[in-house]
Motif scaffolding. Sequence first.
Motif, PDB file in Angstrom:
ATOM      1  N   VAL A  60      44.057  50.536  38.242  1.00  0.00           N
ATOM      2  CA  VAL A  60      45.368  49.981  38.593  1.00  0.00           C
ATOM      3  C   VAL A  60      46.266  49.858  37.371  1.00  0.00           C
ATOM      4  CG1 VAL A  60      46.537  47.903  39.451  1.00  0.00           C
ATOM      5  CG2 VAL A  60      44.515  48.789  40.640  1.00  0.00           C
ATOM      6  N   THR A  61      45.729  49.324  36.284  1.00  0.00           N
ATOM      7  CA  THR A  61      46.552  49.016  35.106  1.00  0.00           C
ATOM      8  C   THR A  61      46.717  50.186  34.153  1.00  0.00           C
ATOM      9  OG1 THR A  61      44.687  48.236  33.775  1.00  0.00           O
ATOM     10  CG2 THR A  61      45.802  46.602  35.190  1.00  0.00           C
ATOM     11  N   LYS A  62      45.805  51.156  34.203  1.00  0.00           N
ATOM     12  CA  LYS A  62      45.748  52.293  33.270  1.00  0.00           C
ATOM     13  C   LYS A  62      45.556  51.823  31.831  1.00  0.00           C
ATOM     14  CE  LYS A  62      46.803  54.871  36.816  1.00  0.00           C
ATOM     15  NZ  LYS A  62      46.971  53.864  37.841  1.00  0.00           N
ATOM     16  N   ALA A  63      45.086  50.600  31.664  1.00  0.00           N
ATOM     17  CA  ALA A  63      44.844  50.019  30.342  1.00  0.00           C
ATOM     18  C   ALA A  63      43.344  49.870  30.127  1.00  0.00           C
ATOM     19  CB  ALA A  63      45.511  48.651  30.239  1.00  0.00           C
ATOM     20  N   LYS A  64      42.929  49.863  28.861  1.00  0.00           N
ATOM     21  CA  LYS A  64      41.562  49.479  28.553  1.00  0.00           C
ATOM     22  C   LYS A  64      41.436  48.001  28.895  1.00  0.00           C
ATOM     23  CE  LYS A  64      40.923  52.779  24.831  1.00  0.00           C
ATOM     24  NZ  LYS A  64      40.657  52.962  23.392  1.00  0.00           N
ATOM     25  N   VAL A  65      40.232  47.577  29.290  1.00  0.00           N
ATOM     26  CA  VAL A  65      40.024  46.180  29.665  1.00  0.00           C
ATOM     27  C   VAL A  65      38.771  45.633  29.004  1.00  0.00           C
ATOM     28  CG1 VAL A  65      41.195  46.488  31.878  1.00  0.00           C
ATOM     29  CG2 VAL A  65      38.720  46.685  31.785  1.00  0.00           C
ATOM     30  N   VAL A  66      38.781  44.325  28.797  1.00  0.00           N
ATOM     31  CA  VAL A  66      37.630  43.611  28.265  1.00  0.00           C
ATOM     32  C   VAL A  66      37.371  42.424  29.182  1.00  0.00           C
ATOM     33  CG1 VAL A  66      36.721  42.314  26.306  1.00  0.00           C
ATOM     34  CG2 VAL A  66      38.194  44.286  25.903  1.00  0.00           C
ATOM     35  N   ALA A  80      29.084  49.067  45.618  1.00  0.00           N
ATOM     36  CA  ALA A  80      29.994  48.031  45.135  1.00  0.00           C
ATOM     37  C   ALA A  80      31.429  48.507  45.265  1.00  0.00           C
ATOM     38  CB  ALA A  80      29.683  47.689  43.677  1.00  0.00           C
ATOM     39  N   GLU A  81      32.289  47.570  45.672  1.00  0.00           N
ATOM     40  CA  GLU A  81      33.727  47.792  45.745  1.00  0.00           C
ATOM     41  C   GLU A  81      34.409  46.568  45.184  1.00  0.00           C
ATOM     42  OE1 GLU A  81      34.800  48.647  49.804  1.00  0.00           O
ATOM     43  OE2 GLU A  81      34.126  50.733  49.624  1.00  0.00           O
ATOM     44  N   ALA A  82      35.665  46.733  44.773  1.00  0.00           N
ATOM     45  CA  ALA A  82      36.408  45.606  44.202  1.00  0.00           C
ATOM     46  C   ALA A  82      37.894  45.807  44.430  1.00  0.00           C
ATOM     47  CB  ALA A  82      36.115  45.482  42.710  1.00  0.00           C
ATOM     48  N   LYS A  83      38.651  44.729  44.225  1.00  0.00           N
ATOM     49  CA  LYS A  83      40.106  44.818  44.290  1.00  0.00           C
ATOM     50  C   LYS A  83      40.718  43.881  43.265  1.00  0.00           C
ATOM     51  CE  LYS A  83      40.595  41.454  48.011  1.00  0.00           C
ATOM     52  NZ  LYS A  83      41.050  41.219  49.369  1.00  0.00           N
ATOM     53  N   VAL A  84      41.881  44.273  42.780  1.00  0.00           N
ATOM     54  CA  VAL A  84      42.619  43.442  41.835  1.00  0.00           C
ATOM     55  C   VAL A  84      43.376  42.396  42.645  1.00  0.00           C
ATOM     56  CG1 VAL A  84      44.440  43.397  40.083  1.00  0.00           C
ATOM     57  CG2 VAL A  84      42.807  45.289  40.136  1.00  0.00           C
ATOM     58  N   LEU A  85      43.148  41.131  42.313  1.00  0.00           N
ATOM     59  CA  LEU A  85      43.837  40.043  42.999  1.00  0.00           C
ATOM     60  C   LEU A  85      45.210  39.774  42.405  1.00  0.00           C
ATOM     61  CD1 LEU A  85      40.872  37.526  43.302  1.00  0.00           C
ATOM     62  CD2 LEU A  85      41.770  39.053  45.077  1.00  0.00           C
ATOM     63  N   GLN A  86      45.278  39.815  41.074  1.00  0.00           N
ATOM     64  CA  GLN A  86      46.533  39.558  40.383  1.00  0.00           C
ATOM     65  C   GLN A  86      46.521  40.255  39.034  1.00  0.00           C
ATOM     66  OE1 GLN A  86      47.400  35.434  39.597  1.00  0.00           O
ATOM     67  NE2 GLN A  86      49.562  35.849  39.280  1.00  0.00           N
ATOM     68  N   GLU A  87      47.639  40.887  38.714  1.00  0.00           N
ATOM     69  CA  GLU A  87      47.766  41.573  37.432  1.00  0.00           C
ATOM     70  C   GLU A  87      48.981  41.033  36.694  1.00  0.00           C
ATOM     71  OE1 GLU A  87      49.241  45.875  35.710  1.00  0.00           O
ATOM     72  OE2 GLU A  87      48.743  45.705  37.836  1.00  0.00           O
ATOM     73  N   HIS A 137      50.680  40.858  32.444  1.00  0.00           N
ATOM     74  CA  HIS A 137      50.809  41.791  31.326  1.00  0.00           C
ATOM     75  C   HIS A 137      49.567  41.767  30.430  1.00  0.00           C
ATOM     76  CE1 HIS A 137      52.738  44.394  28.462  1.00  0.00           C
ATOM     77  NE2 HIS A 137      52.388  43.579  27.488  1.00  0.00           N
ATOM     78  N   LYS A 138      48.927  40.580  30.305  1.00  0.00           N
ATOM     79  CA  LYS A 138      47.776  40.452  29.410  1.00  0.00           C
ATOM     80  C   LYS A 138      46.459  40.223  30.128  1.00  0.00           C
ATOM     81  CE  LYS A 138      50.383  38.855  25.461  1.00  0.00           C
ATOM     82  NZ  LYS A 138      50.465  37.910  24.370  1.00  0.00           N
ATOM     83  N   LEU A 139      46.498  39.733  31.370  1.00  0.00           N
ATOM     84  CA  LEU A 139      45.280  39.426  32.112  1.00  0.00           C
ATOM     85  C   LEU A 139      45.338  39.979  33.529  1.00  0.00           C
ATOM     86  CD1 LEU A 139      44.714  35.641  31.243  1.00  0.00           C
ATOM     87  CD2 LEU A 139      43.470  37.598  30.307  1.00  0.00           C
ATOM     88  N   ALA A 140      44.161  40.279  34.069  1.00  0.00           N
ATOM     89  CA  ALA A 140      44.036  40.651  35.477  1.00  0.00           C
ATOM     90  C   ALA A 140      42.859  39.891  36.062  1.00  0.00           C
ATOM     91  CB  ALA A 140      43.836  42.148  35.632  1.00  0.00           C
TER      92      ALA A 140
END
Length: 136
Positions: A70-76, A95-102, A104-107
């Motif tokens: 979703v973000t096209k960013a590296k994540v930690v 396993a499946e997942a979804k982004v609840l909230q994105e 600029h700095k956190l998801a």
Amino acid sequence: MLVTVEDIRKRFESNPFFLHIGFEIIQFEEGKVTIKLNIEEYLLNVNGTLHGGVHATMLDTILGMVTRSVTKAKVVTTNLTVHYLASISGGEIFAEAKVLQEGHKLAFTEGEIKDTKGNTIAKGIGTFKLIRDERK
């Protein structure tokens, strides 16, 4: 350089840890990722059931994958909470997942692991720091 969903997929498919555990990508689209794991004997704990660390690893992986899609960013991962709901000793899990909230700095992302019959084995929620390329 613009990162595509296909670029992200290829990074996971060639990752030694991903391959070592035995994960397989079933679907990889923006916001829709599914992975599969065949439960092998080396993944079982002393009780003969899937080790809890494998549940956590699978959830951390799927949460990170969908966040990156979703973000096209590296994540930690900064936080991961796992709820173990059922044991399993063999077969396949998905396993499946979804982004609840994105932001600029956190998801914030949630996911679940199910067996082939659709029974929920574990659920997880994670917080991810987004490492964005600010030079764009």
